[in-house]
Design an enzyme around this catalytic site. Structure first.
Site, PDB file in Angstrom:
ATOM      1  N   HIS A   1       0.876  -1.173   0.000  1.00 18.92           N
ATOM      2  CA  HIS A   1       0.000   0.000   0.000  1.00 18.92           C
ATOM      3  C   HIS A   1       0.912   1.221   0.000  1.00 18.92           C
ATOM      4  O   HIS A   1       1.729   1.391   0.897  1.00 18.92           O
ATOM      5  CB  HIS A   1      -0.907   0.008   1.230  1.00 18.92           C
ATOM      6  CG  HIS A   1      -1.824   1.189   1.249  1.00 18.92           C
ATOM      7  ND1 HIS A   1      -3.125   1.139   0.780  1.00 18.92           N
ATOM      8  CD2 HIS A   1      -1.621   2.477   1.631  1.00 18.92           C
ATOM      9  CE1 HIS A   1      -3.681   2.335   0.892  1.00 18.92           C
ATOM     10  NE2 HIS A   1      -2.794   3.159   1.420  1.00 18.92           N
ATOM     11  N   CYS A   2       0.805   2.041  -1.031  1.00 18.10           N
ATOM     12  CA  CYS A   2       1.703   3.182  -1.146  1.00 18.10           C
ATOM     13  C   CYS A   2       0.983   4.471  -0.751  1.00 18.10           C
ATOM     14  O   CYS A   2       0.073   4.900  -1.459  1.00 18.10           O
ATOM     15  CB  CYS A   2       2.211   3.299  -2.585  1.00 18.10           C
ATOM     16  SG  CYS A   2       3.424   4.607  -2.793  1.00 18.10           S
ATOM     17  N   PRO A   3       1.362   5.100   0.360  1.00 18.18           N
ATOM     18  CA  PRO A   3       0.686   6.346   0.744  1.00 18.18           C
ATOM     19  C   PRO A   3       1.020   7.499  -0.208  1.00 18.18           C
ATOM     20  O   PRO A   3       0.229   8.416  -0.346  1.00 18.18           O
ATOM     21  CB  PRO A   3       1.209   6.629   2.146  1.00 18.18           C
ATOM     22  CG  PRO A   3       2.434   5.823   2.294  1.00 18.18           C
ATOM     23  CD  PRO A   3       2.359   4.698   1.343  1.00 18.18           C
TER      24      PRO A   3
ATOM     25  N   GLY B   1      -1.449   7.167  -2.688  1.00 19.56           N
ATOM     26  CA  GLY B   1      -2.782   7.122  -2.102  1.00 19.56           C
ATOM     27  C   GLY B   1      -3.607   5.939  -2.532  1.00 19.56           C
ATOM     28  O   GLY B   1      -4.823   6.025  -2.667  1.00 19.56           O
ATOM     29  N   ASN B   2      -2.969   4.796  -2.780  1.00 22.48           N
ATOM     30  CA  ASN B   2      -3.705   3.621  -3.234  1.00 22.48           C
ATOM     31  C   ASN B   2      -2.852   2.378  -2.992  1.00 22.48           C
ATOM     32  O   ASN B   2      -1.653   2.473  -2.742  1.00 22.48           O
ATOM     33  CB  ASN B   2      -4.011   3.753  -4.730  1.00 22.48           C
ATOM     34  CG  ASN B   2      -5.219   2.924  -5.170  1.00 22.48           C
ATOM     35  OD1 ASN B   2      -5.808   2.179  -4.382  1.00 22.48           O
ATOM     36  ND2 ASN B   2      -5.581   3.036  -6.431  1.00 22.48           N
TER      37      ASN B   2
END
Lengths: 381, 177
Positions: free
Chosen positions: A167-169, A172-173
């Site tokens: 999950h890559c902040p 944002g997804n």
């Protein structure tokens, strides 16, 4: 008097479980926390704007007009890849509908046999053989499915994602099967853009300093300092990340598998998904087919008032069931079941044979024929 | 015979309402009128007996492939050969959709050049094959499964996880749910 049917056009994305936010009537799908994504966008657009404002006029005149043109193309490609990664469905697996969940429950109970009360039932795992390697499929208590190989449940988005990477902040997804190649291209082109801007900043400062002196140059183009600072720090992280993902792609591994050490250490060389050929692995990940989204976000749901019957077709037949029942599968409490589910499980277990009936038949008790109660009691005896 | 069954059923409802409502069943009846309508409409639909879920076959990796093993619940309904043929054709279609070869490379390369904006107006190869699969399933349902009281659900509606086969019970055989 006929039953009043209130139909409101509702799209399926409005009723999807999970913690995603949707925009543009279901076309855009993102995680809930978008703050860092806005920061990413701000940094990229901000730095590039400074570059176009301060450096490009000088470089276009004194070196070549191709420099800003290429910068614009690279910038547009980076933004396109970022938006594509952020806005697309990463490969979310829809949760099992109640009938499917019940079917799987029955299979599990049949496989486990008789577990003496008080003893913890065995963990829910299914073994499959892929290319002569035994892979364990875990059961997801939230989605009520056995996760396909390489899928994982993202706790931030509360979804099972196919070929879950991480999950890559920053985008944002989640990064999964459907948007991994866009994510990789984003990191690659952003690294190139960062190197490009950094290099031409240095060139610009050097060229101008020769004419005007170093301090005057900085006075005339104050943006340069900011750009160099941002690019310097971004460069190390982006180049490092791109290198890491290139390594993963060549081995056909996901970040998740790498972190867990699934195919490293004593399991090295046993990755069943790898073609044992770097080119083939790269081709599969980057040039494979574009998988469609299996989440029908923009399909229409028919929402009726509870008093009316729903007779329109398989889509609407399933939806009232999904809406009226949350947890229907009689779960055996396990260490993995969330705590708030356990009391409801206890309540369900104690209410008796009524819960064995499929939820579609949840009519008020008076309406059910007497024979039905008799047969269910007979079955349980 | 159907009407007699309906009458008995309504009679039993009325009896239950009277027993509960006591002396004034009318007020209870108007309240439950919509319930009666619901059950009437419900009876007119073929009663769903059960659903069978054919799971994915992961022996060849993560490609989309379903098990061709004939479920025991369908033994009384249809031919094993026909079922296996349907599943094999479906598997072949999905293999065609996911094939990695010259065509997929070309599509990927051209799409990359346009920063994938071309997919806003063009259909991907996978989507084209999915439409083909939808047509095939509809065709199979009409020709083979519906006459036997079965219904295949397109796996895309279940997240490509399972092939759901709904087994409809004969209306003349009980009113089981």
């Amino acid at each position: 008097m006929s039953a009043v049917m209130i139909t409101r056009k509702v799209r399926k994305w409005e009723k999807l479980p999970g913690k995603n936010t949707f925009c543009c009537d279901g076309r855009v799908m993102m995680a809930r926390q978008k703050g860092i994504f806005y920061l990413t966008l701000f940094l990229i657009i901000g730095t590039c704007s400074l570059f176009f404002a301060f450096e490009c006029p000088y470089l276009a005149v004194h070196l070549s007009p191709a420099i800003p043109v290429f910068a614009v193309l690279l910038f547009l490609f980076v933004i396109a890849m970022l938006l594509r990664t952020s806005f697309s469905d990463p490969g979310v697996l829809p949760r099992a509908l109640p009938e499917e969940a019940n079917f799987i429950e029955m299979e599990i109970e049949a496989a486990n046999g008789n577990v003496p009360s008080g003893q913890r039932p065995p963990p829910r795992i299914r073994n499959v053989q892929i290319n002569n390697q035994i892979v364990k499929l875990k059961y997801c208590y939230t989605c009520k499915i056995f996760r396909p190989p390489r899928a994982s449940h993202c706790s931030i988005c509360d979804n099972c994602v196919d070929r879950f990477d991480h999950h890559c902040p920053w985008v944002g997804n989640c990064v999964g099967k459907r948007n991994y190649r866009y994510f990789y291209l984003f990191t690659l082109t952003l690294s190139l853009l960062t190197i490009y801007i950094f290099a031409f900043n240095i060139v610009h400062v050097v060229m101008r300093s020769v004419d005007q002196g170093f301090l005057n140059t900085l006075k005339e183009t104050p943006g340069t300092v900011l750009e160099v600072l941002v690019c310097f720090f971004t460069l190390w992280s982006m180049v490092g990340l791109t290198g890491f993902h290139t390594y993963l792609i060549s081995l056909n591994q996901t970040t998740n598998e790498d972190i867990k050490g699934s195919w490293s250490g004593k399991n090295r060389g046993q990755n069943p998904y790898s073609h044992k050929n770097i080119i083939k692995n790269c081709c599969e990940v980057l040039c494979g087919p574009t998988y469609p989204s299996v989440l029908d976000r923009r399909g229409l749901m028919q929402e009726d008032s509870p008093a009316a019957a729903n007779s329109e077709g398989p889509c609407s037949f399933d939806n009232p069931v999904a809406q009226t029942t949350k947890t229907t599968a009689p779960l055996i409490p396990n260490e993995h079941t969330p705590d708030d589910v356990k009391p409801s499980i206890a309540a369900e277990k104690s209410s008796g044979p009524k819960d064995d009936q499929p939820p579609a038949a949840k009519l008020p008790p008076l309406a059910s024929p007497e024979t039905d109660a008799e047969t269910s009691i007979a079955k349980n005896q | 015979m159907k009407n007699a069954g309906l009458r008995c059923f309504l009679y039993s409802i009325n009896e239950q309402i009277r027993a509960l409502a006591g002396s004034h069943p009318k007020s209870v009846l108007t309240g439950f009128k919509c319930v009666q309508t619901h059950s009437l409409q419900d009876l007119q639909q073929p009663a769903v007996s059960s659903k069978v879920f054919v799971q994915r076959d992961y022996s060849s990796g993560t490609i989309c492939k379903f098990q061709t093993k004939f479920p025991s619940e369908l033994e009384s309904r249809m031919d094993k050969q026909q079922f296996e043929e349907t599943m094999q054709t479906l598997n072949n279609l999905y293999a065609e959709a996911e094939k990695i070869g010259g065509k997929s490379y070309l599509e990927g390369f051209l799409a990359c050049l346009t920063a994938y904006t071309i997919f806003l107006c063009m259909e991907t190869h996978y989507e084209k094959v999915l439409k083909k699969i939808a047509r095939y399933i509809k065709d199979q349902n009409e020709k083979i499964y519906a006459p036997r009281g079965l219904l295949l659900t397109d796996p895309i509606e279940r997240g490509l996880r399972v092939v759901e086969i709904t087994i409809f019970e004969d209306r003349s055989v009980g009113s089981g749910r």
